[in-house]
Write a protein that holds these residues in place. Structure first.
Motif, PDB file in Angstrom:
ATOM      1  N   ALA A  95      41.396  66.308  -3.115  1.00  0.00           N
ATOM      2  CA  ALA A  95      42.352  67.208  -2.453  1.00  0.00           C
ATOM      3  C   ALA A  95      42.997  66.537  -1.248  1.00  0.00           C
ATOM      4  N   ASP A  96      42.193  65.851  -0.440  1.00  0.00           N
ATOM      5  CA  ASP A  96      42.727  65.206   0.772  1.00  0.00           C
ATOM      6  C   ASP A  96      43.653  64.044   0.434  1.00  0.00           C
ATOM      7  N   VAL A  97      43.281  63.265  -0.575  1.00  0.00           N
ATOM      8  CA  VAL A  97      44.127  62.133  -0.987  1.00  0.00           C
ATOM      9  C   VAL A  97      45.447  62.644  -1.553  1.00  0.00           C
ATOM     10  N   THR A  98      45.369  63.666  -2.405  1.00  0.00           N
ATOM     11  CA  THR A  98      46.583  64.238  -2.992  1.00  0.00           C
ATOM     12  C   THR A  98      47.472  64.833  -1.905  1.00  0.00           C
ATOM     13  N   PHE A  99      46.850  65.514  -0.930  1.00  0.00           N
ATOM     14  CA  PHE A  99      47.608  66.088   0.186  1.00  0.00           C
ATOM     15  C   PHE A  99      48.367  64.987   0.932  1.00  0.00           C
ATOM     16  N   GLU A 100      47.660  63.920   1.267  1.00  0.00           N
ATOM     17  CA  GLU A 100      48.265  62.821   2.035  1.00  0.00           C
ATOM     18  C   GLU A 100      49.455  62.211   1.299  1.00  0.00           C
ATOM     19  N   LYS A 101      49.279  61.931   0.009  1.00  0.00           N
ATOM     20  CA  LYS A 101      50.360  61.308  -0.765  1.00  0.00           C
ATOM     21  C   LYS A 101      51.528  62.273  -0.963  1.00  0.00           C
ATOM     22  N   ASP A 103      52.401  64.855   0.891  1.00  0.00           N
ATOM     23  CA  ASP A 103      53.090  65.132   2.145  1.00  0.00           C
ATOM     24  C   ASP A 103      54.129  64.045   2.438  1.00  0.00           C
ATOM     25  N   LYS A 104      53.758  62.798   2.237  1.00  0.00           N
ATOM     26  CA  LYS A 104      54.696  61.697   2.487  1.00  0.00           C
ATOM     27  C   LYS A 104      55.891  61.752   1.546  1.00  0.00           C
ATOM     28  N   LEU A 105      55.630  62.063   0.273  1.00  0.00           N
ATOM     29  CA  LEU A 105      56.722  62.138  -0.699  1.00  0.00           C
ATOM     30  C   LEU A 105      57.656  63.309  -0.405  1.00  0.00           C
ATOM     31  N   GLU A 110      62.485  65.698   0.542  1.00  0.00           N
ATOM     32  CA  GLU A 110      62.988  67.040   0.854  1.00  0.00           C
ATOM     33  C   GLU A 110      62.988  67.350   2.350  1.00  0.00           C
ATOM     34  N   ASN A 111      62.525  66.413   3.160  1.00  0.00           N
ATOM     35  CA  ASN A 111      62.427  66.617   4.616  1.00  0.00           C
ATOM     36  C   ASN A 111      61.575  67.840   4.957  1.00  0.00           C
ATOM     37  N   LYS A 112      60.486  68.002   4.218  1.00  0.00           N
ATOM     38  CA  LYS A 112      59.557  69.110   4.439  1.00  0.00           C
ATOM     39  C   LYS A 112      58.145  68.561   4.491  1.00  0.00           C
ATOM     40  N   HIS A 113      57.277  69.241   5.225  1.00  0.00           N
ATOM     41  CA  HIS A 113      55.874  68.860   5.279  1.00  0.00           C
ATOM     42  C   HIS A 113      55.051  69.753   4.354  1.00  0.00           C
ATOM     43  N   LEU A 114      54.025  69.177   3.793  1.00  0.00           N
ATOM     44  CA  LEU A 114      53.115  69.926   2.932  1.00  0.00           C
ATOM     45  C   LEU A 114      52.173  70.766   3.792  1.00  0.00           C
ATOM     46  N   ASP A 115      51.737  71.908   3.230  1.00  0.00           N
ATOM     47  CA  ASP A 115      50.810  72.782   3.941  1.00  0.00           C
ATOM     48  C   ASP A 115      49.419  72.820   3.290  1.00  0.00           C
ATOM     49  N   ILE A 116      49.394  72.839   1.972  1.00  0.00           N
ATOM     50  CA  ILE A 116      48.144  73.043   1.245  1.00  0.00           C
ATOM     51  C   ILE A 116      48.123  72.166   0.004  1.00  0.00           C
ATOM     52  N   CYS A 117      46.927  71.784  -0.420  1.00  0.00           N
ATOM     53  CA  CYS A 117      46.748  71.163  -1.735  1.00  0.00           C
ATOM     54  C   CYS A 117      45.665  71.927  -2.478  1.00  0.00           C
ATOM     55  N   LEU A 118      45.936  72.288  -3.709  1.00  0.00           N
ATOM     56  CA  LEU A 118      44.960  72.982  -4.556  1.00  0.00           C
ATOM     57  C   LEU A 118      44.946  72.337  -5.940  1.00  0.00           C
ATOM     58  N   LEU A 119      43.779  71.829  -6.335  1.00  0.00           N
ATOM     59  CA  LEU A 119      43.574  71.293  -7.676  1.00  0.00           C
ATOM     60  C   LEU A 119      42.510  72.153  -8.366  1.00  0.00           C
ATOM     61  N   ASN A 120      42.049  71.733  -9.529  1.00  0.00           N
ATOM     62  CA  ASN A 120      41.049  72.548 -10.218  1.00  0.00           C
ATOM     63  C   ASN A 120      39.763  71.779 -10.471  1.00  0.00           C
ATOM     64  N   HIS A 121      38.661  72.482 -10.316  1.00  0.00           N
ATOM     65  CA  HIS A 121      37.324  71.918 -10.484  1.00  0.00           C
ATOM     66  C   HIS A 121      37.140  71.338 -11.887  1.00  0.00           C
ATOM     67  N   TYR A 203      55.085  78.526   2.339  1.00  0.00           N
ATOM     68  CA  TYR A 203      54.127  77.425   2.408  1.00  0.00           C
ATOM     69  C   TYR A 203      54.345  76.494   1.203  1.00  0.00           C
ATOM     70  N   TYR A 204      54.203  75.214   1.453  1.00  0.00           N
ATOM     71  CA  TYR A 204      54.392  74.215   0.400  1.00  0.00           C
ATOM     72  C   TYR A 204      53.024  73.735  -0.072  1.00  0.00           C
ATOM     73  N   VAL A 205      52.779  73.970  -1.364  1.00  0.00           N
ATOM     74  CA  VAL A 205      51.452  73.748  -1.940  1.00  0.00           C
ATOM     75  C   VAL A 205      51.518  72.684  -3.032  1.00  0.00           C
ATOM     76  N   ALA A 206      50.748  71.614  -2.869  1.00  0.00           N
ATOM     77  CA  ALA A 206      50.686  70.557  -3.881  1.00  0.00           C
ATOM     78  C   ALA A 206      49.659  70.939  -4.941  1.00  0.00           C
ATOM     79  N   THR A 207      50.015  70.704  -6.191  1.00  0.00           N
ATOM     80  CA  THR A 207      49.103  70.995  -7.287  1.00  0.00           C
ATOM     81  C   THR A 207      49.502  70.143  -8.491  1.00  0.00           C
ATOM     82  N   SER A 208      48.894  70.412  -9.628  1.00  0.00           N
ATOM     83  CA  SER A 208      49.250  69.679 -10.850  1.00  0.00           C
ATOM     84  C   SER A 208      50.221  70.513 -11.679  1.00  0.00           C
TER      85      SER A 208
END
Length: 259
Positions: A95-101, A103-105, A110-121, A203-208
């Protein structure tokens, strides 16, 4: 000439009649398959390797194995998704690695920052064993072709994420968000980036892409007001991270906290 013309006319009528009969026959006599047969053919020592095929494949296999087994980083202890009630060390890392990558992209595109990352167990298919970490490790952890998606969700849907996590009782990888629950598993508070959740905020949420499309019944993603395809395989994201670090951190911080 009149005889030939008469012959051609008669032949044409015969062909037309024959075509009509064939069409009628095909339309009234449909064929159906009512039985499927098969047999089990076991692979035994009686089946010898094909030397010609093996010689052709070997150079390619060796090349792929060399790439897969190249050492990228070191893991000081085994990271396992089965160790932990609300979060796991491997889930936290992913989750932390995906968030970091992500957020940079997102910031770059899009000139926006990420807020949350949610993946699945369930998407974590292997451990990261103690010792050398290779490209093969990433393929074993995530054998799927899932891609990174960022969804724009309202605060109400972020509440749905929190409730989904508590109801499901699974340690889904989570980053950027903290959920505090009471002893009876009811939600006491939700914070995003260490700030109280705002129902009206986006909120901007990273996921698959799998989860974004409703996988694991994460239907709250269907309510997204916007989506951003990062064109980045989650597996490749993980491989890139392994290449960037020398030693993989063991992250044990809590994202769901019971009071």
């Amino acid at each position: 000439m009149p005889i030939l013309k008469k012959y051609n006319t008669t032949l044409s009528r015969f062909v037309l009649f024959l075509t009509f009969l064939l069409t009628l026959s095909c339309s009234t006599n449909k064929l159906y398959n009512n039985r499927i047969e098969g047999k089990n053919i076991s692979i035994t020592p009686d089946y010898k390797d094909n030397t010609e095929i093996e010689n052709f494949i070997t150079p390619y296999r060796n090349h792929i194995n060399k790439d897969l087994d190249s050492v990228l980083a070191y893991c000081p202890e085994t990271l396992d998704k089965s160790q932990g009630k609300w979060q796991t060390s491997i889930g936290n890392l992913m989750a932390d690695v995906t968030f970091e990558k992500a957020d940079k992209l997102l910031l770059k595109r899009e000139n926006k920052h990420l807020d949350i990352c949610l993946l699945n167990h369930g998407g974590i298919r292997s451990i990261i064993p103690k010792g050398n970490v290779t490209t093969r490790t990433a393929y074993e952890i995530m054998p799927f072709e899932n891609s990174l998606i960022v969804a724009a969700l309202k605060g109400e849907q972020v509440k749905e994420i929190a409730q989904y996590m508590i109801d499901g009782k699974k340690p889904h990888p989570l980053s950027g968000m903290h959920i505090v629950i009471n002893s009876n598993n009811t939600i006491k508070s939700i914070t995003v980036q260490d700030k109280p959740l705002n129902d009206s905020q986006i909120y901007y949420v990273a996921t698959s892409d799998y989860l974004f499309n409703g996988g694991d019944n994460m239907d709250f993603f269907k309510k997204a007001i916007a989506q951003y395809d990062m064109d980045y395989k989650l597996r490749n994201l993980l491989i890139d991270y392994f290449k960037e670090v020398d030693t993989i951190p063991v992250i044990t911080s809590q994202r769901i906290i019971t009071e």
